[in-house]
Scaffold this active site. Structure first.
Site, PDB file in Angstrom:
ATOM      1  N   HIS A   1       0.827  -1.217   0.000  1.00  0.00           N
ATOM      2  CA  HIS A   1       0.000   0.000   0.000  1.00  0.00           C
ATOM      3  C   HIS A   1       0.861   1.267   0.000  1.00  0.00           C
ATOM      4  CE1 HIS A   1       0.299   0.279   4.533  1.00  0.00           C
ATOM      5  NE2 HIS A   1       0.201   1.568   4.248  1.00  0.00           N
TER       6      HIS A   1
ATOM      7  N   ASP B   1       0.083  -7.596   2.165  1.00  0.00           N
ATOM      8  CA  ASP B   1       0.541  -6.217   1.975  1.00  0.00           C
ATOM      9  C   ASP B   1       2.079  -6.190   1.964  1.00  0.00           C
ATOM     10  OD1 ASP B   1       0.645  -3.479   1.774  1.00  0.00           O
ATOM     11  OD2 ASP B   1      -0.216  -3.070   3.761  1.00  0.00           O
TER      12      ASP B   1
ATOM     13  N   SER C   1       4.217   2.632   8.128  1.00  0.00           N
ATOM     14  CA  SER C   1       3.884   1.599   7.150  1.00  0.00           C
ATOM     15  C   SER C   1       5.090   1.211   6.314  1.00  0.00           C
ATOM     16  CB  SER C   1       2.821   2.120   6.186  1.00  0.00           C
ATOM     17  OG  SER C   1       1.571   2.054   6.787  1.00  0.00           O
TER      18      SER C   1
HETATM   19  C1  4AZ Z   1      -1.198   3.621   8.445  1.00  0.00           C
HETATM   20  O1  4AZ Z   1      -2.203   4.226   8.161  1.00  0.00           O
HETATM   21  C2  4AZ Z   1      -1.183   2.833   9.679  1.00  0.00           C
HETATM   22  N1  4AZ Z   1      -1.625   1.232  14.324  1.00  0.00           N
HETATM   23  C3  4AZ Z   1      -0.032   2.158  10.053  1.00  0.00           C
HETATM   24  C4  4AZ Z   1      -0.017   1.422  11.214  1.00  0.00           C
HETATM   25  C5  4AZ Z   1      -1.139   1.360  11.985  1.00  0.00           C
HETATM   26  C6  4AZ Z   1      -2.284   2.021  11.621  1.00  0.00           C
HETATM   27  C7  4AZ Z   1      -2.305   2.769  10.468  1.00  0.00           C
HETATM   28  C8  4AZ Z   1      -1.116   0.530  13.233  1.00  0.00           C
HETATM   29  O2  4AZ Z   1      -0.220   3.642   7.723  1.00  0.00           O
END
Ligand code: 4AZ
Length: 285
Positions: free
Chosen positions: A88, A133, A231
């Site tokens: 993503h 992912d 992420s």
């Molecule tokens: C994000 O939006 C995201 N709490 C990454 C990690 C988490 C939530 C959202 C985990 O990239």
């Protein structure tokens, strides 16, 4: 989480609005003095010293601005010229991206090795079913003098026993109330949950964001978590008494950050099915 390229712009807008409203409420209701930070920074973590995790990568959107402004996601060096991240986090065009490996302070252009991306391979099942992912980025040149982070033996689960702690690192949001993106890499230890617990938190009603016990793990407790901007980065275990780290997952998604009942979801890098199906059908349609 599906719009990493837009997050910094959105964050800036949000900061303006949210800061104002928080300041207004704080003046009336917050019992803490205004100079005390009640939201310890990742969420609930600490700063990382330079070169502690040289395999860490930052994905940068190509274009004007500093690396701090252009950072969209994390990643990890898994081979001399290969960075792993979340699907993503990437679009289709490698020319939109650059990657810096071995940097700790994003704005410090002297740190780390900057590389172009020549090809992106996203998982064939990503977006079609929950989980999966993961994406692989091929770099234009090898990264020198940095040991890639080790991966689990596919199909084994010795490193993901519920209750054990793992470390997640990133330049993601440090604040559950408002966007705040740090310049220096941060880390936090989070406890791994059982697949059953993860499934309860993210059931089939979540559609494509539901938990997939074949390709996901989940971790975290109220107050400690990964967040927007983390992420693509690694969650790993450290072999006791050594500097050896084994990556067990990739920051993927979650309901909010550090919320009770909303653990962080990670793509499980020890999943055999994940790797066996990476390219499935890619050349058949
Ligand atoms: C994000 O939006 C995201 N709490 C990454 C990690 C988490 C939530 C959202 C985990 O990239």
């Amino acid at each position: 989480m599906r719009l990493p390229l837009a997050r910094k712009a959105a964050a800036t807008l949000l900061t303006a609005g949210v800061t104002l409203s928080l300041v207004a409420t704080a003046a009336q209701a917050d019992p803490l003095p205004s100079n005390v930070d009640a939201r310890p920074p990742i969420i609930g973590g600490t700063e990382v010293s330079n070169d502690a995790y040289p395999f860490m990568a930052a994905l940068l959107r190509k274009g004007p601005g500093s690396a701090l402004e252009r950072q969209t996601c994390g990643g990890s060096l898994i081979d001399r010229a290969i960075v792993m991240t979340a699907a993503h986090c990437v679009g289709g065009d490698p020319a939109d991206l650059e990657v810096v490996v071995g940097r700790t302070v994003l704005s410090n252009n002297q740190q780390g090795q900057l590389r172009n991306v020549t090809a992106i391979s996203s998982h064939s099942r990503y977006g079609k079913e929950p989980g999966y992912d993961v994406a692989i980025l091929y770099l234009d040149k090898i990264v020198e003098g940095i040991k890639p982070i080790q991966q689990p033996t596919p199909g084994t689960d010795g490193l993901i026993r519920p209750g054990t702690k793992a470390t997640v690192i990133g330049w993601g949001n440090t604040d559950t109330e408002m966007p705040h993106y740090p310049d220096r890499l941060r880390q936090v230890d989070v406890p791994l949950l059982s697949h059953n617990e993860c499934e309860i938190a993210y059931g089939p009603e979540k559609g494509v964001n539901a938990y997939n016990r074949v390709t996901d793990i989940c971790a975290g407790v109220e107050g400690t978590d990964s967040c927007q901007g983390d992420s693509g980065g690694p969650i790993f275990r450290t072999v006791p008494g050594t500097q050896t780290h084994i990556q067990i997952g990739i920051v993927s998604r979650g309901e909010g950050c550090a919320a009770q009942g909303g653990p962080g979801v990670y793509t499980y890098t020890g999943s055999k099915v994940l790797w066996d199906t990476m390219m499935a059908g890619k050349d058949r349609r």
